[in-house]
Design an enzyme around this catalytic site. Structure first.
Site, PDB file in Angstrom:
ATOM      1  N   HIS A 183       5.240 -14.688  -7.825  1.00 29.98           N
ATOM      2  CA  HIS A 183       3.979 -14.457  -8.516  1.00 29.98           C
ATOM      3  C   HIS A 183       4.148 -14.917  -9.947  1.00 29.98           C
ATOM      4  O   HIS A 183       5.047 -14.451 -10.649  1.00 29.98           O
ATOM      5  CB  HIS A 183       3.561 -12.990  -8.396  1.00 29.98           C
ATOM      6  CG  HIS A 183       3.262 -12.643  -6.967  1.00 29.98           C
ATOM      7  ND1 HIS A 183       4.184 -12.074  -6.152  1.00 29.98           N
ATOM      8  CD2 HIS A 183       2.166 -12.888  -6.221  1.00 29.98           C
ATOM      9  CE1 HIS A 183       3.673 -11.962  -4.931  1.00 29.98           C
ATOM     10  NE2 HIS A 183       2.451 -12.446  -4.934  1.00 29.98           N
ATOM     11  N   LYS A 194      -6.846 -20.714  -1.875  1.00 29.49           N
ATOM     12  CA  LYS A 194      -5.441 -21.114  -1.756  1.00 29.49           C
ATOM     13  C   LYS A 194      -5.279 -22.533  -1.248  1.00 29.49           C
ATOM     14  O   LYS A 194      -6.152 -23.080  -0.579  1.00 29.49           O
ATOM     15  CB  LYS A 194      -4.717 -20.146  -0.820  1.00 29.49           C
ATOM     16  CG  LYS A 194      -5.408 -19.972   0.524  1.00 29.49           C
ATOM     17  CD  LYS A 194      -4.692 -18.937   1.372  1.00 29.49           C
ATOM     18  CE  LYS A 194      -5.266 -18.913   2.779  1.00 29.49           C
ATOM     19  NZ  LYS A 194      -4.428 -18.243   3.756  1.00 29.49           N
ATOM     20  N   GLN A 239       9.448 -13.214   2.843  1.00 26.93           N
ATOM     21  CA  GLN A 239       8.855 -14.410   2.260  1.00 26.93           C
ATOM     22  C   GLN A 239       9.659 -14.860   1.054  1.00 26.93           C
ATOM     23  O   GLN A 239      10.240 -14.040   0.359  1.00 26.93           O
ATOM     24  CB  GLN A 239       7.430 -14.117   1.772  1.00 26.93           C
ATOM     25  CG  GLN A 239       6.388 -14.111   2.856  1.00 26.93           C
ATOM     26  CD  GLN A 239       4.999 -13.906   2.285  1.00 26.93           C
ATOM     27  OE1 GLN A 239       4.845 -13.272   1.255  1.00 26.93           O
ATOM     28  NE2 GLN A 239       4.003 -14.424   2.969  1.00 26.93           N
ATOM     29  N   CYS A 275       2.660  -8.900  -3.740  1.00 25.60           N
ATOM     30  CA  CYS A 275       1.877  -9.054  -4.967  1.00 25.60           C
ATOM     31  C   CYS A 275       1.562  -7.753  -5.709  1.00 25.60           C
ATOM     32  O   CYS A 275       1.739  -7.708  -6.934  1.00 25.60           O
ATOM     33  CB  CYS A 275       0.620  -9.885  -4.741  1.00 25.60           C
ATOM     34  SG  CYS A 275      -0.068  -9.837  -3.100  1.00 25.60           S
ATOM     35  N   ARG A 307       3.920  -6.220   8.611  1.00 24.43           N
ATOM     36  CA  ARG A 307       2.487  -6.275   8.877  1.00 24.43           C
ATOM     37  C   ARG A 307       2.233  -5.843  10.308  1.00 24.43           C
ATOM     38  O   ARG A 307       2.972  -6.236  11.215  1.00 24.43           O
ATOM     39  CB  ARG A 307       1.954  -7.696   8.669  1.00 24.43           C
ATOM     40  CG  ARG A 307       2.060  -8.139   7.225  1.00 24.43           C
ATOM     41  CD  ARG A 307       1.427  -9.484   6.987  1.00 24.43           C
ATOM     42  NE  ARG A 307       1.735  -9.913   5.629  1.00 24.43           N
ATOM     43  CZ  ARG A 307       1.455 -11.132   5.144  1.00 24.43           C
ATOM     44  NH1 ARG A 307       0.862 -12.022   5.919  1.00 24.43           N
ATOM     45  NH2 ARG A 307       1.765 -11.448   3.910  1.00 24.43           N
ATOM     46  N   HIS A 325      -0.102 -16.764  -6.685  1.00 29.66           N
ATOM     47  CA  HIS A 325       0.788 -16.312  -5.608  1.00 29.66           C
ATOM     48  C   HIS A 325       1.305 -17.584  -4.953  1.00 29.66           C
ATOM     49  O   HIS A 325       0.522 -18.477  -4.672  1.00 29.66           O
ATOM     50  CB  HIS A 325       0.044 -15.561  -4.506  1.00 29.66           C
ATOM     51  CG  HIS A 325      -0.839 -14.445  -4.968  1.00 29.66           C
ATOM     52  ND1 HIS A 325      -0.664 -13.160  -4.520  1.00 29.66           N
ATOM     53  CD2 HIS A 325      -1.920 -14.413  -5.782  1.00 29.66           C
ATOM     54  CE1 HIS A 325      -1.608 -12.387  -5.050  1.00 29.66           C
ATOM     55  NE2 HIS A 325      -2.382 -13.121  -5.818  1.00 29.66           N
ATOM     56  N   ASP A 381       8.784 -15.375  -1.874  1.00 30.69           N
ATOM     57  CA  ASP A 381       7.527 -15.075  -2.536  1.00 30.69           C
ATOM     58  C   ASP A 381       7.647 -15.054  -4.063  1.00 30.69           C
ATOM     59  O   ASP A 381       8.585 -14.493  -4.601  1.00 30.69           O
ATOM     60  CB  ASP A 381       7.078 -13.690  -2.062  1.00 30.69           C
ATOM     61  CG  ASP A 381       5.593 -13.510  -2.170  1.00 30.69           C
ATOM     62  OD1 ASP A 381       4.894 -14.496  -2.449  1.00 30.69           O
ATOM     63  OD2 ASP A 381       5.125 -12.381  -1.959  1.00 30.69           O
TER      64      ASP A 381
END
Length: 645
Positions: free
Chosen positions: A393, A472, A389, A342, A371, A518, A391
């Site tokens: 946005h 979320k 991911q 993000c 991570r 997200h 992912d």
RNA sequence: GCCGACGUAGCUCAGCUGGUAGAGCACUUCACUCGUAAUGAAGGGGUCCGGGGUUCGAGUCCCCGCGUCGGCUCCA
């Protein structure tokens, strides 16, 4: 007093009658079989007086062995008490805490005296002691005593955890009395209910020991938790254990290396090494995200792996997430490897000017993330330190939120539909440790709720479980052993646009703040593949299978034809191999079956002459010979439509 | 990170109370040329997770690390 039975009949009993009286009034057989009663949905002991209803007769149900989860819950709770009784006898000085029934069994948490520890090797001894309690058929007797009396009692016995529990009950709920259950010499603070006596536990087994923080709080002492399960028959117990064993066989950690998809090494804990076959699967999933995203207006971007700490300060990760990040330093600058995409996407957005006409902007990146997960939490592909991911946005105006969240949910269900996976929805609200103003959180939570309600889907609310920047909607699914894992997520965020000072130019020619969503649908490809393997028992459909078909020549003289079949399929985009070993056909088939390859193409004299292949489907067996062209048509259709088969 | 267990050949595992490593599968080679779930034979392969210690001697006992597994906390 009167009670309504499940068949609608009314049972009349003298006032003050107990559950046992009710069962006896219905029949002597039922009286013997009764374990407890359920009154207006609440399970209670047989020995307790039945309540008289305020409006109309209460609904009464007699709980017996056949009452399913209600009945199992009773004897599992009983078994927890028996376990505690046994442990207290065998380990003087042990402190008991709590021991509830759970989904598939029960547990009890103990605090052992300094220097004493429990391991599974001790189970035999404890189980033997438990069997004594069960054989003795000890009745469970309930006693309601003033809270103060119970406090005095547990203080005297040095049962600190029980004391704390009662103190909290008194403080938080101002309870005047608490209930104690006693079987033989063992008395426990307990809400109940219980079966009449210990003999109702027909079969049980202790399963594992584990540490568990007192009250689930990592700042509190760690207790020793013993897990076990109980059933009404040895047969049920054995069946349950066999099911567990079967589930272990479809554990992705076993299937992955077995199928040659991925493997792990000590040199990089929490990171998979993807073998060629696994990389193929991984790439097919990425391609799926890409294709489905394209159809829905997503645009692919690529952003850096490592950023200056200033970016993480802006995003808030430096303050809220730093202990989970890999931080490095060079030329006097503190840098960190991205744990999320993000901030990079926000920064990318901020590098250009945007008009309201472009919105929503939907960036997508199958980004590599790192991570620093604590070592004890790593778990095959389902919890790793290095993952990617799917992912996205989305930057949009407030007016577009509803449509965008709906779009994300639609996209999510379309994705899971491809695999036949069912997910559970969960709305997570503002956590204690968070950034941003309250009214932003109010707006975000309301927007998500509205989107969920608009879809009319069932969901659960998890208070305080949101991300530090926004609430979320999470999409969960369970693994082969029934553990729940989060796959997708859709998070609404007013905070990052604020922090990164993101803007777009509105129709009024003024600068406005966009809102950000997200979202990840498969979640991480790693976790998704793990779950998928368990879901499909490693039997990947043709579009995903690393090897879609394997050609099995009967004898060496068929190698040329087999090679021609492979080349033809390969040219059509198929993933195909030839088993060139000089082995028997039976052997080649067996090996291909174990590799769970969807199609085996047996070729011998007959096929060679007619330009055919003899098709054998995984697990279905021989389905007959067809012209090679026909097989190619069939396979490419299945790949194109991503058939589940 | 915390509690407990475990760590022997590529994989699955055996190795009793300490006496310098073994099976099956896989792999290589040879023979067999086979019609829908294992053809036979021979052979190669191990710093017994790493580092200390106890002992005449450690895969085996003790300590410390690392990793894995089952949980807890935390998370995609």
């Amino acid at each position: 007093m009167e009670l309504e039975l499940p068949d609608g009949n009314i049972l009349a009993l003298p006032d003050g009658a107990t559950g046992a009286d009710a069962a006896a009034a219905i029949g002597p057989g039922l009286a013997r079989a009764a374990l407890a009663v359920k009154v207006d949905g609440e399970v209670q002991d047989l020995a307790r007086p039945l309540p008289s209803g305020n409006q109309g007769p209460p609904k009464l149900e007699i709980i017996t062995e056949r009452s399913g989860q209600d009945a199992l819950g009773l004897i599992r709770h009983d078994a927890a008490h028996v376990l505690a009784a046994a442990v207290m006898e065998l380990y003087p000085g042990v402190k008991i805490s709590i021991g509830p029934p759970i989904e598939n069994g029960f547990y009890y948490d103990f605090a052992f005296p300094e220097g004493v520890s429990l391991s599974e090797a001790d189970f035999e001894r404890i189980e033997a002691k438990m069997r004594e309690h069960i054989a003795a058929d000890e009745p469970f007797t309930r006693e309601d005593v003033p809270a103060q009396d119970a406090l005095d009692r547990f203080r005297r016995e040095g049962q600190d955890y029980k004391v704390e529990l009662i103190e909290d009950l008194v403080r938080d709920q101002a309870v005047p009395t608490v209930s104690l259950y006693t079987n033989n010499g063992f008395t426990d603070l307990c809400r109940g209910p219980h079966a009449p006596s210990t003999k109702r536990i027909k079969a049980f087994k202790l399963q594992s020991v584990a540490g568990a923080y007192w009250r689930g709080d990592s700042s509190k002492p760690m207790l020793t938790r013993v897990y076990g399960t109980a059933f009404f028959s040895e047969k049920d117990l054995q069946e349950y254990l066999a099911r567990l064993e079967q589930a272990r066989a479809r554990d992705h950690r076993r299937l992955g290396p077995q199928l040659g998809l991925f493997t792990f090494s000590e040199v990089s804990p929490g990171a998979a090494f993807w073998l060629p076959a696994g990389t193929e699967v991984f790439n097919s999933l990425v391609a799926l995200s890409r294709e489905m995203g394209r159809e829905r207006g997503y645009v692919e971007v690529k952003t850096p792996q490592i950023y200056d700490s200033s970016l993480w300060r802006t995003s808030g990760h430096w303050q809220k997430y730093r202990e989970n990040m890999f931080v490095t330093e060079y030329e006097g600058r503190q840098m960190a490897v991205k744990p999320m995409n993000c901030p990079g996407h926000c920064h990318l957005y901020s590098l250009q000017r945007h008009s309201y006409r472009e919105l929503p902007v939907r960036y997508w990146e199958p980004g590599l993330l790192h991570r620093r997960e604590p070592s004890g939490t790593l778990h095959g592909l389902l919890r790793v330190r290095h993952f990617a991911q799917d992912d996205s946005h989305i930057f949009c105006t407030e007016d577009q939120i509803q449509d965008e969240v709906s779009g994300v949910l639609e996209f999510a269900f379309a994705t899971y539909e491809v695999f036949g996976i069912d997910v559970k929805l969960e709305l997570s609200t503002r956590p204690e440790d968070r950034i941003g103003a309250e009214e932003l959180w109010d707006k975000s939570e309301t927007a998500l709720l509205q989107a969920l309600d608009a879809h009319g889907l069932p969901y659960k609310i998890s208070e305080g479980e949101g991300a530090f920047y926004g609430p979320k909607i999470d999409l969960h699914m369970t693994d082969s052993l029934g553990r729940s894992w989060q796959l997708g997520t859709c998070q609404l965020d007013y905070n990052f646009p604020e922090r990164f000072e993101l803007t777009y130019t509105g129709p009024d020619n003024a600068e406005h703040r966009p809102v950000m969503i997200h979202r990840a649908l498969m979640g991480s490809y790693e976790r998704f593949i793990g779950i998928l393997l368990e879901h499909l028992n490693g039997e990947l459909p043709p579009w995903l299978a690393p090897v879609q078909a394997i050609v099995l020549p009967i004898a060496d003289r068929h190698l040329d034809y087999a090679g021609a079949v492979r080349d033809r399929l390969w040219a059509e985009g198929g993933r195909v191999e030839v088993d060139e070993r000089t082995e028997s056909v039976g052997r080649k088939i067996r090996d291909a079956e174990l590799r769970k390859i969807p199609y085996m193409l047996v070729v011998g004299d007959r096929e060679q002459e007619g330009g055919q292949v003899s098709v054998r489907e995984h697990r279905r067996g021989d389905v007959g010979s067809v012209a090679l062209d026909e097989f190619i048509g069939r396979l490419s259709e299945q790949v194109k439509t991503r058939a589940r088969i």
